[in-house]
Design a protein around this motif. Sequence first.
Motif, PDB file in Angstrom:
ATOM      1  N   PRO A  91       0.805  -1.227   0.000  1.00  0.00           N
ATOM      2  CA  PRO A  91       0.000   0.000   0.000  1.00  0.00           C
ATOM      3  C   PRO A  91       0.837   1.275   0.000  1.00  0.00           C
ATOM      4  O   PRO A  91       0.389   2.313  -0.484  1.00  0.00           O
ATOM      5  N   SER A  92       2.061   1.203   0.513  1.00  0.00           N
ATOM      6  CA  SER A  92       2.944   2.365   0.529  1.00  0.00           C
ATOM      7  C   SER A  92       3.449   2.732  -0.860  1.00  0.00           C
ATOM      8  O   SER A  92       4.000   3.814  -1.067  1.00  0.00           O
ATOM      9  N   ASN A 230      -7.683  -9.083   6.512  1.00  0.00           N
ATOM     10  CA  ASN A 230      -7.853  -9.299   5.074  1.00  0.00           C
ATOM     11  C   ASN A 230      -7.457  -8.085   4.245  1.00  0.00           C
ATOM     12  O   ASN A 230      -7.610  -8.099   3.027  1.00  0.00           O
ATOM     13  N   ALA A 231      -6.961  -7.042   4.902  1.00  0.00           N
ATOM     14  CA  ALA A 231      -6.449  -5.895   4.156  1.00  0.00           C
ATOM     15  C   ALA A 231      -5.115  -6.270   3.514  1.00  0.00           C
ATOM     16  O   ALA A 231      -4.373  -7.114   4.020  1.00  0.00           O
ATOM     17  N   LYS A 232      -4.814  -5.636   2.397  1.00  0.00           N
ATOM     18  CA  LYS A 232      -3.559  -5.936   1.709  1.00  0.00           C
ATOM     19  C   LYS A 232      -2.377  -5.648   2.619  1.00  0.00           C
ATOM     20  O   LYS A 232      -2.380  -4.691   3.375  1.00  0.00           O
ATOM     21  N   HIS A 313      -1.864   2.276   9.072  1.00  0.00           N
ATOM     22  CA  HIS A 313      -0.873   2.617   8.053  1.00  0.00           C
ATOM     23  C   HIS A 313      -1.468   2.722   6.649  1.00  0.00           C
ATOM     24  O   HIS A 313      -0.755   3.018   5.703  1.00  0.00           O
ATOM     25  N   PHE A 314      -2.775   2.514   6.515  1.00  0.00           N
ATOM     26  CA  PHE A 314      -3.424   2.660   5.225  1.00  0.00           C
ATOM     27  C   PHE A 314      -3.886   4.101   5.025  1.00  0.00           C
ATOM     28  O   PHE A 314      -4.281   4.783   5.975  1.00  0.00           O
ATOM     29  N   PRO A 322     -14.421   8.313  10.713  1.00  0.00           N
ATOM     30  CA  PRO A 322     -13.297   9.095  11.233  1.00  0.00           C
ATOM     31  C   PRO A 322     -12.377   8.245  12.097  1.00  0.00           C
ATOM     32  O   PRO A 322     -12.836   7.380  12.852  1.00  0.00           O
ATOM     33  N   ARG A 323     -11.082   8.490  11.971  1.00  0.00           N
ATOM     34  CA  ARG A 323     -10.105   7.725  12.746  1.00  0.00           C
ATOM     35  C   ARG A 323      -9.817   8.417  14.072  1.00  0.00           C
ATOM     36  O   ARG A 323      -8.760   8.979  14.304  1.00  0.00           O
TER      37      ARG A 323
END
Length: 332
Positions: A91-92, A230-232, A313-314, A322-323
């Motif tokens: 993702p980075s 299940n996130a990349k 980190h995504f 909202p985070r």
Amino acid sequence: MAGAKKELLQIAGREVTISNPAKIYFPQAGYTKLDLVQYYLAVAEGAVRGVAGRPMALKRFVNGAEGEFFFQKRAPASRPEWVETVQLSFPSGRTAEEIVVRDAAQLAWIVNLGCIDLNPHPVRAQDLDHPDELRVDLDPVPGVPFSQIREVALLCREVLTSNGLTGFPKTSGSRGIHINVRIEPRWTFPQVRTAALCLAREVERLAPTLATSKWWKEERHGVFIDYNQNAKDRTVASAYSVRPTPDARVSAPLLWTEVPDVRPEDLNLATVPARFAKLGDPAAEIDAHAGSLAPLLELFARQGEGDAPWPPHFARQEGEPPRVQPSRRKKP
């Protein structure tokens, strides 16, 4: 030979060097690096099945289970020509050549690097954009008895079955239970994560006092169903992985009939090889059960709750809440 600095093993037609074979990797149990390698060779059919053809992050415990570890995403530059790699993107935006294991020789080679457990991605080297495995990770909050985790696992099976999917359970080798679900490689990482979120919310709906889909720790209770696994770029210890616990517990595949009574402490480096020789691999048929995510994705739309928080980190996702952690929210 006692005190030997290396041992040469003939595995799958290859010569594999095991350096410092007598090095203690599990001080309390007394298991050496060679014991760890021999364990993996004893269950190689099942262990390779769990990682076969998948890029793998190397989680290296060079000083054994009680030492510090580090993740190595890039394959070592110095490696045998028969060790396969594939270029994976993150993702980075960065890329890395990661190890791909397909046989017991390659498996032993990475264990020799200090990889106590195995951490493959849920994709195959031939299609890095479409996972073929949905991973259900049941993670209890402190104080939750294992009997509750078992109960939630059985509820997950009920939801999976009602949506046309077949789950293959295993102990995590730590505090929880994993359920691997083979899926057709037709959906993207975000879609697979959405299906996992749907599953978590449906189990929570069925048993709100036992399970939760809430991401923030302050909101969790009971057993957290970690849809974000299940996130990349997320990996989970694979089938037959030894975990860095004092007793060298194993993430051991189970029959569903075993789930109600399983005791994780009974499944370890010393006991699992004999179990494998007698029972075989309970997940042996997993590749024959590739299912569709369409029913879960349709259920997600009917749930109407929208997205949930992604890993920190995504990049912020469209539709993501909202985070702000509950404990940090300003009072009105």
